[in-house]
Design a protein around this motif. Structure first.
Motif, PDB file in Angstrom:
ATOM      1  N   UNK A  47     -13.939  28.791  60.922  1.00 43.49           N
ATOM      2  CA  UNK A  47     -15.142  28.055  60.586  1.00 43.49           C
ATOM      3  C   UNK A  47     -16.246  28.165  61.615  1.00 43.49           C
ATOM      4  N   UNK A  48     -15.894  28.440  62.862  1.00 46.61           N
ATOM      5  CA  UNK A  48     -16.892  28.555  63.927  1.00 46.61           C
ATOM      6  C   UNK A  48     -17.407  29.982  64.088  1.00 46.61           C
ATOM      7  N   UNK A  49     -16.893  30.918  63.323  1.00 46.93           N
ATOM      8  CA  UNK A  49     -17.313  32.312  63.457  1.00 46.93           C
ATOM      9  C   UNK A  49     -18.704  32.506  62.864  1.00 46.93           C
ATOM     10  N   UNK A  50     -19.489  33.308  63.530  1.00 42.38           N
ATOM     11  CA  UNK A  50     -20.776  33.722  62.977  1.00 42.38           C
ATOM     12  C   UNK A  50     -20.553  34.857  61.976  1.00 42.38           C
ATOM     13  N   UNK A  51     -21.607  35.185  61.247  1.00 43.14           N
ATOM     14  CA  UNK A  51     -21.522  36.320  60.326  1.00 43.14           C
ATOM     15  C   UNK A  51     -21.191  37.604  61.086  1.00 43.14           C
ATOM     16  N   UNK A  52     -21.764  37.759  62.276  1.00 44.64           N
ATOM     17  CA  UNK A  52     -21.492  38.946  63.089  1.00 44.64           C
ATOM     18  C   UNK A  52     -20.040  38.970  63.552  1.00 44.64           C
ATOM     19  N   UNK A  53     -19.512  37.807  63.957  1.00 42.03           N
ATOM     20  CA  UNK A  53     -18.097  37.726  64.335  1.00 42.03           C
ATOM     21  C   UNK A  53     -17.212  38.186  63.185  1.00 42.03           C
ATOM     22  N   UNK A  54     -17.515  37.674  62.007  1.00 43.92           N
ATOM     23  CA  UNK A  54     -16.725  37.980  60.811  1.00 43.92           C
ATOM     24  C   UNK A  54     -16.776  39.468  60.501  1.00 43.92           C
ATOM     25  N   UNK A  55     -17.971  40.054  60.547  1.00 38.21           N
ATOM     26  CA  UNK A  55     -18.127  41.474  60.228  1.00 38.21           C
ATOM     27  C   UNK A  55     -17.394  42.348  61.228  1.00 38.21           C
ATOM     28  N   UNK A  56     -17.411  41.992  62.502  1.00 41.60           N
ATOM     29  CA  UNK A  56     -16.697  42.785  63.501  1.00 41.60           C
ATOM     30  C   UNK A  56     -15.191  42.720  63.285  1.00 41.60           C
ATOM     31  N   UNK A  57     -14.696  41.571  62.856  1.00 41.06           N
ATOM     32  CA  UNK A  57     -13.265  41.459  62.573  1.00 41.06           C
ATOM     33  C   UNK A  57     -12.883  42.295  61.358  1.00 41.06           C
ATOM     34  N   UNK A  58     -13.676  42.188  60.301  1.00 43.84           N
ATOM     35  CA  UNK A  58     -13.364  42.873  59.042  1.00 43.84           C
ATOM     36  C   UNK A  58     -13.519  44.379  59.156  1.00 43.84           C
ATOM     37  N   UNK A  59     -14.599  44.845  59.776  1.00 44.36           N
ATOM     38  CA  UNK A  59     -14.931  46.268  59.756  1.00 44.36           C
ATOM     39  C   UNK A  59     -14.502  47.023  61.007  1.00 44.36           C
ATOM     40  N   UNK A  60     -14.211  46.314  62.091  1.00 40.81           N
ATOM     41  CA  UNK A  60     -13.822  46.991  63.324  1.00 40.81           C
ATOM     42  C   UNK A  60     -12.528  46.451  63.932  1.00 40.81           C
ATOM     43  N   UNK A  61     -11.960  45.400  63.341  1.00 40.64           N
ATOM     44  CA  UNK A  61     -10.707  44.870  63.872  1.00 40.64           C
ATOM     45  C   UNK A  61     -10.847  44.282  65.254  1.00 40.64           C
ATOM     46  N   UNK A  62     -11.984  43.622  65.530  1.00 39.05           N
ATOM     47  CA  UNK A  62     -12.238  43.022  66.844  1.00 39.05           C
ATOM     48  C   UNK A  62     -12.509  41.538  66.653  1.00 39.05           C
ATOM     49  N   UNK A  63     -11.791  40.699  67.383  1.00 37.95           N
ATOM     50  CA  UNK A  63     -11.959  39.256  67.275  1.00 37.95           C
ATOM     51  C   UNK A  63     -13.206  38.807  68.034  1.00 37.95           C
ATOM     52  N   UNK A  64     -13.695  37.582  67.782  1.00 39.17           N
ATOM     53  CA  UNK A  64     -14.851  37.084  68.532  1.00 39.17           C
ATOM     54  C   UNK A  64     -14.639  37.070  70.049  1.00 39.17           C
ATOM     55  N   UNK A  65     -13.389  36.924  70.482  1.00 39.13           N
ATOM     56  CA  UNK A  65     -13.104  36.910  71.921  1.00 39.13           C
ATOM     57  C   UNK A  65     -12.970  38.313  72.502  1.00 39.13           C
ATOM     58  N   UNK A  66     -13.084  39.343  71.654  1.00 38.97           N
ATOM     59  CA  UNK A  66     -13.019  40.719  72.134  1.00 38.97           C
ATOM     60  C   UNK A  66     -11.630  41.328  72.121  1.00 38.97           C
ATOM     61  N   UNK A  67     -10.674  40.676  71.453  1.00 34.85           N
ATOM     62  CA  UNK A  67      -9.325  41.237  71.328  1.00 34.85           C
ATOM     63  C   UNK A  67      -9.252  42.170  70.121  1.00 34.85           C
ATOM     64  N   UNK A  68      -8.401  43.197  70.236  1.00 34.20           N
ATOM     65  CA  UNK A  68      -8.086  44.017  69.067  1.00 34.20           C
ATOM     66  C   UNK A  68      -7.235  43.201  68.105  1.00 34.20           C
ATOM     67  N   UNK A  69      -7.539  43.291  66.825  1.00 39.96           N
ATOM     68  CA  UNK A  69      -6.677  42.736  65.798  1.00 39.96           C
ATOM     69  C   UNK A  69      -5.672  43.811  65.381  1.00 39.96           C
ATOM     70  N   UNK A  70      -4.491  43.382  64.984  1.00 39.19           N
ATOM     71  CA  UNK A  70      -3.475  44.342  64.555  1.00 39.19           C
ATOM     72  C   UNK A  70      -3.847  44.913  63.187  1.00 39.19           C
ATOM     73  N   UNK A  71      -3.585  46.211  62.978  1.00 32.84           N
ATOM     74  CA  UNK A  71      -3.965  46.830  61.704  1.00 32.84           C
ATOM     75  C   UNK A  71      -3.084  46.439  60.522  1.00 32.84           C
ATOM     76  N   UNK A  72      -2.188  45.445  60.705  1.00 36.05           N
ATOM     77  CA  UNK A  72      -1.578  44.822  59.536  1.00 36.05           C
ATOM     78  C   UNK A  72      -2.677  44.171  58.701  1.00 36.05           C
ATOM     79  N   UNK A  73      -3.737  43.739  59.365  1.00 37.69           N
ATOM     80  CA  UNK A  73      -4.987  43.357  58.707  1.00 37.69           C
ATOM     81  C   UNK A  73      -5.706  44.665  58.394  1.00 37.69           C
ATOM     82  N   UNK A  74      -5.932  44.989  57.114  1.00 44.23           N
ATOM     83  CA  UNK A  74      -6.302  46.367  56.758  1.00 44.23           C
ATOM     84  C   UNK A  74      -7.762  46.743  57.039  1.00 44.23           C
ATOM     85  N   UNK A  75      -8.183  46.563  58.283  1.00 44.64           N
ATOM     86  CA  UNK A  75      -9.565  46.922  58.610  1.00 44.64           C
ATOM     87  C   UNK A  75      -9.781  48.424  58.616  1.00 44.64           C
TER      88      UNK A  75
END
Length: 316
Positions: A100-128
């Motif tokens: 809920x605290x994520x900005x639109x930019x935070x959300x887009x980076x997670x979805x399209x680049x697999x990067x969390x707002x804190x700058x961590x890589x997300x695991x590709x089990x999330x199909x980015x």
């Protein structure tokens, strides 16, 4: 002694150089300024279409949720894979436990680049790796729709992964090899508009290749056998070949595919089963034009023989 000291100093220097190179090569890469500018203000009505195409509730709703409860994206669903157990996180609008605290930019980076707002890589089990092919404006629409969904408190459990898969930083190298915005299938200039739209839906938000394509030892999709079917990520089942190759759906017409996506019935009146049940329910919420586009694309994909090992019968 001087020789030993020099060797030690050289080894330390090499380690430092190697560590620096690793840190540089594994750094998270976010969307660039032009991609962020393309997000614009999203539209929640359009975003609902992307929500169902992307199967968000299938992974992020509570296990066994039904009806309106599927829109309560509290997470908690477990996915047991050869790399460990991944758990779908809370992506509800709760500001502490969800996104809920994520900005639109935070959300887009997670979805399209697999990067969390804190700058961590997300695991590709999330199909980015598939979502990277999405249009920024569709991601903005999805974000707008997500903002209409309820906030649900409570964090989902952490993933359970063994070394070295629990080292997120290493995913940066994996992304350099496998994360691309380019389409998998190169359609020529004679391709129909529905086939082009279908490619976008299948390769992007629909992320069909994540299950229907065999994988390399690294976990990346083996695109040379795109949609040829695969051994299931969980258990010992198979995910079917959906190309027109041997063992696939070559004898299905486009209308057959459209009907299956809408009703869950195959041409021979069998019904959808397994994890595809959730996918088919999502596909049934798309427009008739979207389902027709998916069918047109699947018939345009190069045929491949089954991408999984032959199954022995009881007699064998």
């Amino acid at each position: 002694m001087r020789g030993i000291a020099r060797l030690a100093a050289g080894a330390i220097a090499l380690c430092a150089i190697g560590g620096g190179a690793f840190w540089f090569l594994t750094a998270p890469v976010r969307l660039d300024t032009s991609e962020i500018a393309a997000l614009r203000t999203g539209d929640a009505t359009r975003g609902e279409r992307i929500f169902w195409a992307g199967g968000c509730a299938s992974c992020h709703a509570r296990p066994k949720a039904e009806g309106d409860a599927k829109l309560e994206l509290a997470g908690g669903m477990e996915f047991k894979t050869p790399f460990g157990t991944f758990v779908g996180p809370n992506i509800s609008q709760d500001e502490r436990d969800g996104i809920g605290a994520w900005s639109e930019e935070d959300f887009a980076n997670a979805v399209m680049r697999g990067v969390s707002p804190s700058g961590e890589h997300l695991y590709p089990a999330f199909p980015y790796t598939s979502y990277a092919r999405m249009k920024p404006e569709d991601v903005a629409d999805l974000y707008a729709f997500m903002k209409t969904l309820p906030a649900v408190s409570g964090k989902a459990p952490d993933h359970s992964l063994a070394f070295p898969f629990n080292i997120r930083r290493g995913i940066g190298l994996w992304k350099r090899l496998y994360l691309t915005t380019e389409p998998v299938v190169a359609l020529d200039g004679t391709a129909s508009e529905p086939a082009v739209l279908g490619r976008y839906l299948v390769e992007g938000p629909g992320h069909c290749g994540e299950c229907h394509t065999p994988r390399e030892m690294t976990g990346a999709a083996r695109t040379s056998q795109w949609l040829a079917g695969a051994t299931a990520a969980e258990g010992d089942g198979i995910v079917p070949n959906i190309t027109s190759g041997e063992g696939g759906i070559g004898d299905w017409s486009e209308d057959d595919i459209v009907n299956y996506l809408e009703t869950g019935f195959t041409p021979d009146y069998d019904s959808v089963g397994g994890s595809m049940v959730e996918v088919q329910r999502n596909m049934a919420k798309l427009t008739p034009e979207d389902r027709a586009a998916i069918a047109a694309y699947l018939k345009a994909v190069s045929p491949h023989p089954n991408g999984y090992p032959p199954r022995k019968t009881a007699a064998e």
